[in-house]
Every structure is written in C-alpha cells, then in structure tokens.
Design an enzyme around this catalytic site. Structure first.
Site, PDB file in Angstrom:
ATOM      1  CG  HIS A 166       4.877   5.480   9.337  1.00 11.51           C
ATOM      2  ND1 HIS A 166       5.089   6.537   8.500  1.00 11.51           N
ATOM      3  CD2 HIS A 166       5.869   5.529  10.264  1.00 11.51           C
ATOM      4  CE1 HIS A 166       6.167   7.191   8.888  1.00 11.51           C
ATOM      5  NE2 HIS A 166       6.667   6.601   9.962  1.00 11.51           N
ATOM      6  CG  ASP A 374      -3.616   3.015   3.251  1.00 16.21           C
ATOM      7  OD1 ASP A 374      -2.551   2.942   3.875  1.00 16.21           O
ATOM      8  OD2 ASP A 374      -3.690   3.046   2.009  1.00 16.21           O
TER       9      ASP A 374
HETATM   10  C1  GDG Z   1       2.645   3.206   4.819  1.00 16.55           C
HETATM   11  C2  GDG Z   1       1.194   3.133   5.322  1.00 16.55           C
HETATM   12  C3  GDG Z   1       1.079   5.618   5.188  1.00 16.55           C
HETATM   13  C4  GDG Z   1       4.148   3.715  -5.048  1.00 16.55           C
HETATM   14  N1  GDG Z   1       4.430   3.149  -6.227  1.00 16.55           N
HETATM   15  C5  GDG Z   1       5.514   3.794  -6.694  1.00 16.55           C
HETATM   16  C6  GDG Z   1       5.902   4.764  -5.766  1.00 16.55           C
HETATM   17  N2  GDG Z   1       5.041   4.701  -4.760  1.00 16.55           N
HETATM   18  C7  GDG Z   1       5.079   5.587  -3.594  1.00 16.55           C
HETATM   19  C8  GDG Z   1       3.876   6.500  -3.557  1.00 16.55           C
HETATM   20  C9  GDG Z   1       3.816   6.850  -2.077  1.00 16.55           C
HETATM   21  C10 GDG Z   1       4.348   5.585  -1.413  1.00 16.55           C
HETATM   22  O1  GDG Z   1       5.037   4.839  -2.409  1.00 16.55           O
HETATM   23  C11 GDG Z   1       3.225   4.725  -0.904  1.00 16.55           C
HETATM   24  O2  GDG Z   1       2.705   5.325   0.258  1.00 16.55           O
HETATM   25  P1  GDG Z   1       1.260   4.980   0.815  1.00 16.55           P
HETATM   26  O3  GDG Z   1       0.984   5.938   1.913  1.00 16.55           O
HETATM   27  O4  GDG Z   1       0.292   5.070  -0.301  1.00 16.55           O
HETATM   28  O5  GDG Z   1       1.290   3.477   1.298  1.00 16.55           O
HETATM   29  P2  GDG Z   1       2.280   2.456   2.135  1.00 16.55           P
HETATM   30  O6  GDG Z   1       3.454   2.064   1.319  1.00 16.55           O
HETATM   31  O7  GDG Z   1       1.400   1.340   2.544  1.00 16.55           O
HETATM   32  O8  GDG Z   1       2.786   3.309   3.406  1.00 16.55           O
HETATM   33  C12 GDG Z   1       0.413   4.306   4.784  1.00 16.55           C
HETATM   34  C13 GDG Z   1       2.554   5.607   4.848  1.00 16.55           C
HETATM   35  O9  GDG Z   1       3.201   4.436   5.359  1.00 16.55           O
HETATM   36  C14 GDG Z   1       3.274   6.836   5.397  1.00 16.55           C
HETATM   37  O10 GDG Z   1       3.080   6.977   6.769  1.00 16.55           O
HETATM   38  O11 GDG Z   1       0.458   6.674   4.478  1.00 16.55           O
HETATM   39  O12 GDG Z   1      -0.924   4.275   5.279  1.00 16.55           O
HETATM   40  O13 GDG Z   1       0.590   1.902   4.935  1.00 16.55           O
HETATM   41  O14 GDG Z   1       4.684   7.902  -1.767  1.00 16.55           O
HETATM   42  O15 GDG Z   1       4.103   7.601  -4.412  1.00 16.55           O
HETATM   43  N3  GDG Z   1       6.948   5.596  -5.940  1.00 16.55           N
HETATM   44  C15 GDG Z   1       7.663   5.467  -7.102  1.00 16.55           C
HETATM   45  N4  GDG Z   1       7.355   4.504  -8.035  1.00 16.55           N
HETATM   46  C16 GDG Z   1       6.302   3.673  -7.883  1.00 16.55           C
HETATM   47  O16 GDG Z   1       6.051   2.812  -8.746  1.00 16.55           O
HETATM   48  N5  GDG Z   1       8.700   6.284  -7.333  1.00 16.55           N
END
Ligand code: GDG
Length: 486
Positions: A166, A374
């Site tokens: 990921h 990212d």
């Molecule tokens: C890893 C990789 C890759 C965030 N704050 C809240 C909340 N979130 C949710 C977001 C989103 C998820 O968490 C974060 O996903 P990201 O992709 O932005 O980042 P990482 O956590 O670093 O994820 C990344 C991912 O894996 C998938 O392969 O895209 O590059 O680093 O869904 O919406 N959700 C809720 N409350 C929050 O306060 N409910």
C-alpha cells in the site's frame, strides 16, 4: 467458521483484522467493522468465497478464538506487547515506513526489530498455512508482512499467493540502505503477483530483484527460472457507492452547511485531512497557506484552512515530536496572522465519523492534499467521489500515487512553497466552468476505477480461473457504478 473442513478457499492476511473491539453501555464486548476501503473491497469477495481474514485483533497479549462478523470469518493472530514494540512500532513503522517514503525521516536500523519482524511474519505465515484450503488463493497485505509470501510458499507450495504493497517502493539508491535488503526481496518473490500503487514502484522492484538476486526481468515479470513473478501496478481506489450515498443524504448536506456557518461563513473554505504523519507534508502546507496571509493575498475571515490531523502511532517518538511541531506552528500562525475568534487555520487532532468527513468534503471549496510522499492517498479520491456537484477543486501533490490518475487536479510540488502558493490561489480563483471541467474528468476516473475494480483486477491477474468462479468480475462487484453521475 463458515468454511468447509478442508479450509478457506480465499484468505486475506493483513496486520489488522477489519474490526475494532467495542464495549456497549451494558459492558458487553462486541466487534464493529472498522472504516476503510480494504474491508469494503474485500468484504463482498470474502462473503462469496467463504473467505477467512487473518490479522491482529488490536489488543496486546490476547488472541480471541476465530469468530464470524459481518459474514466474514476472522482469525486473530496474537501480538504481545514486545511484538508491538519491536515488530510494529519498530521495524514496520520506524524502519520500513520512513525508508519507503524517501527516508523523509531517518530510518532506524535495529537488529532486535528485524528479529521480531521475522518471528511475527513466521507466525502470520503459519496461521495462513493452517487455514488455507488446498489450492486456495491467499492475498497478503502491506509492508508489515513482506516475508510472508516466501514463508507461506515454503509451507504450502499448492497455494496461489498475491501480495499488495500500500505504500511506495523506493528506488535502489534508498532501498540499498536496508541491512536486510535481500531477505525482504526474497520474501516478496514468494508471491505469484506482487502489486504496487504506481508503475514506478513496480519498476524499482524488478530492477532490485535483478541487481540483488540476479533474476532477469521481462515486461512485468521477474524470471526465477522455476517460475515467474508478476510485478505490476494496481492503483487502489475508494468505495464510490458508499461515498456517493453518504454525500446525497440531506442530513449530511445540512451538516456541510452547518460546518460553514460554524466557521463564520468564509468566502473560501480549504480542507486537509491526514493521519498525523510526517509523510503528509502538513508543515509545508501550513507554511505556504500562512504566507498567503502574510503577503496580503488573503485575509482572516475570507479564507480558512480546516486541518484535520487524525491521531496516529502516538507511541513512536517521531510522531510525538511531529505533533508538537505542528501544534506549535498552528499556534504561531494563528497568533501572528489570525484575529481573535477568526483563526486562519482551524486545527483538530481527533477522529471524525465517516458522515462528518463526507460533510466536510462537501463543505470544502478546495481540498489540499500535499504529501511529500504517499503510496496513493485515498482522501484525494474520496473528495472527488463525493463532489457530484462538480464544484470543488483539488490541490494535489505530484508525490502522491493519486497524481498518476488525477491529472486534472492543481498539481504541486510540496517542497516548492512559492509554487504551492500560486497553485492554491489558482484553485481558489478558478471559474466555476473550469472547476467543473477538471472535476468531471477526475470523477470519471475514480467512478470507473473504484475499489471493487481494484480488487477484481488484482484477483483476476492472480488467478483468472478463481476470479471467474466466484464471479468477482460481475457488475455488482466489478467496475462501473450504476446510478452515479459523472
Ligand atoms: C495508506 C497509504 C494509501 C482519515 N481521518 C479520518 C478518516 N480517515 C480515513 C480517510 C482515508 C484513510 O483514513 C486514510 O487513507 P490515506 O490513503 O489518505 O492514507 P494512509 O492512512 O497513510 O494509507 C496510502 C492507503 O494506505 C491505501 O492503500 O492510499 O498512500 O499511506 O480513507 O478517509 N476516517 C474517519 N475519520 C477520520 O477522522 N472516519
């Protein structure tokens, strides 16, 4: 468990189970499905295939017996306090995470961390070997479990094994720092298919297999002599159906209006949502945004940046320090450039309900996503999925995997503060027709390639026969959203 005695025909292996333990008012302990794309993508496949999901249940030194939740068989793998310290906070989050993200924080190389990583990977591999039916399809997830594919193949050569990373996979110049660089590659090539977020990451991997292990590669394949390993990009996506459904709810739209009112009805509401992580470029973004006020291009009350920083990895020293730095920076910015009752940055260090997050996406004129590195960044895709009204604008870092697909975002280099300032102003000033044109093009990509299309593509590559057998390429779980406007 809902599978026959010979085991599960589909097995997901991930660091965490897709549920969180909850205690209700009466003190009764139960489980609730954790938010997140992975479980929404794999849930339908799990149910169709009588699958099993292996992972840590979230409480140290405890391993509940396998149980059923939400139609899925869940198999807890235990982690002790020491495992969490050395394998999870140590090797996974203090060694691999920074190294794979361009070493933006110094990776820690500690032999105790490595030993624990090997031990815990062995435990996961053994658990998977125990539950998989003969010839089963096993899909291993992410950087915490890179040794599992080879360990599992050793124990169970009959299995079809996939692995998906990921996070980014670094180029040789960085990867070669890792004292256990050969061992990790040897672990990964135990899989039949190794999936990455971006084509460049797959290229890095194939080249390193050649350089360190001597295997030639051709096209997407690394040639081990005895078999081929396919290494390719499968960009992950979001659950568009779920997001659109939430975004259309009248109460969510009302919540969006309420957010704007509570923020003093600014002309421009900018939004950032990140786990509080040093890869997310929070400091650079705050720097650029605050200079727009210092330069007199924006004034308090006219524009506000809502920065949600979700708590993350708080026991790791680098993360504790980062929190202090960000909070000091926000305090300084508001102290110097904001006015009483009218901050420039509205900062929150907490988690929000999914509905609130969607309401914030709807409330935001501009979404600012500026990681320094990212794997993908789902927040950018979630914002696009929710903006059926085509009225928002996305400022997006070139260093997020999402930039490969969302070409029509206002793309930025987060290290270039002046460039970032210019792009933020362009996004704010863009005419409605220009915003709509860009948003329509980005939505087309996200809607056509949602998270179900992602899992269907991966599984069809890993085992076309099996994918067909469980019908995962059919429209109800495959690509293409009915009833979603682009
Ligand atoms: C890893 C990789 C890759 C965030 N704050 C809240 C909340 N979130 C949710 C977001 C989103 C998820 O968490 C974060 O996903 P990201 O992709 O932005 O980042 P990482 O956590 O670093 O994820 C990344 C991912 O894996 C998938 O392969 O895209 O590059 O680093 O869904 O919406 N959700 C809720 N409350 C929050 O306060 N409910």
């Amino acid at each position: 468990m809902a599978r026959n005695d010979s085991g599960a025909s589909f097995v997901v292996v991930a660091n965490r189970l897709p549920v969180d333990r909850v205690t209700d008012d009466g003190g009764e302990v139960g489980w609730r499905r954790s938010p997140g794309g992975l479980v929404s993508a794999l849930g339908p496949v799990m149910r169709k295939a009588d699958g099993a999901w292996l992972g840590w249940a979230g409480t140290p030194d405890e391993a509940p017996a396998p149980f059923e939740e939400d139609g899925m068989s869940l198999v807890p793998v235990p982690l002790s306090e020491t495992d969490i310290e050395l394998y999870y906070e140590g090797f996974s989050n203090s060694t691999l995470w920074p190294l794979y993200h361009d070493a933006v924080a110094p990776p820690v190389y500690d032999r105790r961390y490595w030993d624990a990583y090997v031990t815990v990977n062995e435990r996961f591999a053994q658990a998977a070997a125990d539950v998989a039916a003969p010839g089963a399809v096993v899909w291993v997830q992410d950087y915490q479990l890179q040794l599992v594919p080879a360990m599992l193949r050793d124990a169970r050569p009959d299995l079809r094994i996939g692995f998906f990373l990921h996070i980014p996979f670094p180029p040789g110049e960085l990867y070669l720092q890792l004292p256990w660089r050969r061992e990790i590659l040897e672990g990964l090539i135990g899989a039949d298919v190794v999936g990455f977020q971006r084509p460049g990451a797959a290229t890095n991997f194939r080249r390193l297999c050649h350089r360190l292990l001597g295997y030639p590669y051709r096209g997407h394949h690394v040639d081990l002599g005895s078999r081929m390993v396919r290494a390719e990009a499968f960009p992950i996506s979001v659950d568009v159906t779920e997001l659109v459904e939430l975004a259309r709810r009248p109460e969510v739209q009302e919540r969006a209006r309420a957010f704007r009112r509570e923020l003093g009805d600014p002309d421009w509401l900018l939004l950032s949502v990140d786990r509080l992580d040093y890869t997310k470029g929070i400091g650079e973004r705050l720097h650029a945004f605050s200079e727009l006020f210092a330069d007199g291009l924006l004034s308090p009350g006219e524009a506000v940046l809502v920065q949600i920083a979700t708590p993350s990895r708080e026991r790791v020293e680098q993360y504790r320090r980062l929190r202090d730095e960000v909070e000091l920076q926000v305090g300084r910015i508001n102290g110097q450039l904001g006015q009483l009752g009218t901050p420039i940055v509205d900062y929150s260090h907490s988690s929000y309900a999914r509905e609130d997050l969607v309401a914030l996406y709807l409330a935001a004129d501009v979404m600012v996503v500026t990681p320094v590195r990212d794997g993908m960044n789902l927040v950018a895709k979630e914002y696009v999925a929710c903006r059926e009204d085509l009225r928002g604008a996305l400022v997006l870092s070139e260093f997020a995997g999402a930039a490969d697909e969302l070409h029509r975002a206002f793309l930025v280099n987060p290290h270039d503060i002046d460039g970032m300032k210019r792009r933020i102003m362009e996004a704010l000033r863009a005419e409605p027709t220009e915003r709509a044109r860009r948003m329509r093009s980005m939505r087309r990509r996200v809607v056509e390639h949602d998270v179900n299309a992602w899992s269907a593509d991966f599984l069809a590559t890993l085992d076309p026969h099996y994918a067909e057998q469980i019908h995962i390429t059919e429209p109800d779980t495959g690509r293409g959203m009915r009833n979603v406007k682009i």
